[in-house]
Write a protein that holds these residues in place. Structure first.
Motif, PDB file in Angstrom:
ATOM      1  N   THR A 167      60.165  62.188  41.251  1.00 50.59           N
ATOM      2  CA  THR A 167      60.211  60.657  41.536  1.00 50.59           C
ATOM      3  C   THR A 167      58.965  60.164  40.804  1.00 50.59           C
ATOM      4  O   THR A 167      58.008  60.706  41.366  1.00 50.59           O
ATOM      5  CB  THR A 167      60.523  60.095  42.592  1.00 50.59           C
ATOM      6  OG1 THR A 167      61.590  60.990  43.091  1.00 50.59           O
ATOM      7  CG2 THR A 167      60.658  58.773  42.564  1.00 50.59           C
ATOM      8  N   VAL A 168      58.968  59.386  39.685  1.00 50.73           N
ATOM      9  CA  VAL A 168      57.794  58.627  39.100  1.00 50.73           C
ATOM     10  C   VAL A 168      57.936  57.203  39.361  1.00 50.73           C
ATOM     11  O   VAL A 168      59.175  56.705  38.939  1.00 50.73           O
ATOM     12  CB  VAL A 168      57.729  58.945  37.706  1.00 50.73           C
ATOM     13  CG1 VAL A 168      56.642  58.277  36.924  1.00 50.73           C
ATOM     14  CG2 VAL A 168      57.394  60.528  37.663  1.00 50.73           C
ATOM     15  N   PHE A 169      57.027  56.654  39.788  1.00 46.79           N
ATOM     16  CA  PHE A 169      57.026  55.091  39.781  1.00 46.79           C
ATOM     17  C   PHE A 169      56.382  54.373  38.458  1.00 46.79           C
ATOM     18  O   PHE A 169      55.353  54.960  38.321  1.00 46.79           O
ATOM     19  CB  PHE A 169      56.104  54.514  41.099  1.00 46.79           C
ATOM     20  CG  PHE A 169      56.075  53.192  41.310  1.00 46.79           C
ATOM     21  CD1 PHE A 169      57.150  52.543  41.891  1.00 46.79           C
ATOM     22  CD2 PHE A 169      55.137  52.400  40.543  1.00 46.79           C
ATOM     23  CE1 PHE A 169      56.771  51.004  42.223  1.00 46.79           C
ATOM     24  CE2 PHE A 169      55.006  51.071  40.757  1.00 46.79           C
ATOM     25  CZ  PHE A 169      55.902  50.265  41.672  1.00 46.79           C
ATOM     26  N   CYS A 170      57.232  53.745  37.744  1.00 45.18           N
ATOM     27  CA  CYS A 170      56.742  53.163  36.460  1.00 45.18           C
ATOM     28  C   CYS A 170      56.558  51.585  36.491  1.00 45.18           C
ATOM     29  O   CYS A 170      57.562  50.775  37.311  1.00 45.18           O
ATOM     30  CB  CYS A 170      57.823  53.419  35.394  1.00 45.18           C
ATOM     31  SG  CYS A 170      58.124  55.349  35.226  1.00 45.18           S
ATOM     32  N   LEU A 171      55.496  51.015  36.153  1.00 43.70           N
ATOM     33  CA  LEU A 171      55.080  49.740  36.096  1.00 43.70           C
ATOM     34  C   LEU A 171      54.829  49.461  34.546  1.00 43.70           C
ATOM     35  O   LEU A 171      54.317  50.130  33.930  1.00 43.70           O
ATOM     36  CB  LEU A 171      53.873  49.549  36.663  1.00 43.70           C
ATOM     37  CG  LEU A 171      53.236  47.858  36.766  1.00 43.70           C
ATOM     38  CD1 LEU A 171      54.475  47.193  37.745  1.00 43.70           C
ATOM     39  CD2 LEU A 171      52.105  47.773  37.504  1.00 43.70           C
ATOM     40  N   VAL A 172      55.635  48.669  34.046  1.00 41.16           N
ATOM     41  CA  VAL A 172      55.569  48.063  32.769  1.00 41.16           C
ATOM     42  C   VAL A 172      55.520  46.689  32.544  1.00 41.16           C
ATOM     43  O   VAL A 172      55.778  45.883  33.223  1.00 41.16           O
ATOM     44  CB  VAL A 172      57.048  48.677  31.926  1.00 41.16           C
ATOM     45  CG1 VAL A 172      57.175  50.197  32.040  1.00 41.16           C
ATOM     46  CG2 VAL A 172      58.264  47.880  32.407  1.00 41.16           C
ATOM     47  N   HIS A 173      55.022  46.415  31.345  1.00 39.55           N
ATOM     48  CA  HIS A 173      54.669  44.971  30.788  1.00 39.55           C
ATOM     49  C   HIS A 173      55.215  44.851  29.295  1.00 39.55           C
ATOM     50  O   HIS A 173      54.464  45.047  28.592  1.00 39.55           O
ATOM     51  CB  HIS A 173      53.264  44.665  31.130  1.00 39.55           C
ATOM     52  CG  HIS A 173      52.879  43.061  30.881  1.00 39.55           C
ATOM     53  ND1 HIS A 173      52.605  42.595  29.663  1.00 39.55           N
ATOM     54  CD2 HIS A 173      53.234  42.184  31.698  1.00 39.55           C
ATOM     55  CE1 HIS A 173      52.599  41.296  29.887  1.00 39.55           C
ATOM     56  NE2 HIS A 173      52.975  40.716  31.206  1.00 39.55           N
TER      57      HIS A 173
END
Length: 393
Positions: free
Chosen positions: A313-319
């Protein structure tokens, strides 16, 4: 076929019994404190507006159809179980429409502080239940409800007519309100917005109230603002609220899913700058005030969790606006490594916002104020702190 389920005498008796139990539960929660709202909930039974639906995943996720005699008992129990119901779900599983939980509906309606003689504009007719409750409380002539989906309007009209309620229902873009019957004493939105549309401010009277879920990608909060004589408005975020789907509009589109998928895809596996981080992802939990604050500090950011074969499981933060991203492998918590890419170091910004949140005593959502200036500028502030965060989130 009607847009509602026609129950036999025994079914109607069960519905009345379940409805009475629900009202008693709401009273126990401190809701429906006025006899007027109690009478409205008795007159406008919820089952008339939700002939079929899907339960949320945390309640099994299965479908119930009140027209099926074999499902009718379970359907009635679910209708009056004080839970949100998914009334329209796309083929890809996307939730298109819901009927909010009775607790959320009751709290929102009471927060409007309506009085006899008030007029109300509802943004988002949906099933029609909320419009029915408002009509039972204030009279049909006082209520206007709009939606962008003609099927919702027609179904709601038929259901309400069965109760001899006839509010003004019309097909209209929620962003532009409904000027034909303005001005209103109250405007309530059964959907979320990133900022208050200017048309709503123009269509509510001085001293009138607007109630809506102001929501970004991390969290939201029901804001109640009051129109001022200077053509602005100010108010607060309520301690409790609900989560609403975004306002749909022909002229206001969300970012295409393909753009987000591309950026999340890059975030979940692309090479970038890697360093250690001790940031605890649990602060994004619904009971923690940081998620609400973080989206003010880094507006336009989105987050999600994806499964990656090589990393779990990977937590992704994107803008999307800066084409920037960051990822953390969740299984490595609490001591993890973050990888970042793009023109902006999102994780650095996230950690800085968390430090600021701690330094200003970890405020919760209901401690923030929201202001709309006469020039249309909208911002969130914290009393006693020298900071302003501009909307949209």
């Amino acid at each position: 076929m009607t847009s509602y389920v026609m129950l036999d005498e025994a079914g109607e008796a069960k519905a009345r019994r379940y409805s009475a139990l629900l009202i008693e539960q709401l009273l126990t929660k401190g809701l429906l404190s006025s006899s007027e709202w109690q009478d409205a909930f008795k007159r406008v039974p919820r089952h008339l507006f939700v002939p079929e639906f899907r339960l949320p995943d945390n309640f099994g996720g299965h479908k119930l159809n009140g027209r099926d005699p074999n499902q009718q008992e379970g359907w009635l129990r679910a209708v009056y179980a004080n839970e949100a119901l998914l009334t329209s779900v796309g083929d890809d599983g996307t939730v298109l429409s819901t009927c909010s939980s009775p607790t959320v509906v009751a709290r929102m309606l009471e927060s409007l502080n309506v009085a006899d003689g008030h007029t109300v504009l509802e943004i988002g007719t949906g099933t029609g239940w909320n419009a029915g409750l408002l009509s039972a409380r204030l009279g049909s002539e006082a209520v206007t409800s709009i939606d962008v989906d003609p099927a919702y309007i027609e179904s709601a009209r038929e259901r309400l007519a069965e109760l001899d309620l006839h509010p003004t229902l019309d097909l209209a873009d929620g962003y532009v309100g409904y000027p034909d019957r303005a001005q209103y004493d109250r405007i309530v939105a059964t959907c979320s917005v990133r900022r208050f549309p200017s048309a709503w401010l123009e269509q509510v009277r001085v001293g009138g109230i607007i109630l809506a879920d102001v929501r970004g990608s991390f969290a939201g909060g029901v804001a109640r603002i009051t129109r001022t004589a200077e053509h602005g408005a100010s108010g607060v975020f309520l301690p409790a609220g609900g989560s609403f789907l975004p306002l749909h509009s022909p002229d206001h589109h969300v970012r295409p899913g393909s753009d987000l998928a591309r950026l999340v895809g890059r975030a979940s596996g692309a090479a970038g700058d890697t360093r250690k981080t001790d940031f605890d992802l649990s602060v994004f939990g619904p009971s923690n005030g940081f998620a609400f604050f973080a989206q003010l500090a880094i507006p336009g950011s989105l987050h999600t969790r994806v499964e990656v074969e090589s990393a779990g499981t990977v937590f992704c933060l994107v803008h999307p606006d800066s084409d920037s991203w960051a990822r953390v492998e969740v299984d490595e918590e609490p001591s993890s490594f973050v990888t970042q890419g793009g023109t902006r170091r999102l994780w650095d910004d996230l950690e800085a916002s968390y430090e600021l949140w701690q330094n200003i005593s970890r405020p919760t959502r209901d401690q923030f104020m929201i202001t709309v200036t006469k020039d249309g500028e909208q911002y969130v502030s914290l009393p006693g702190a020298p900071y302003q965060w501009h909307l949209p989130i």
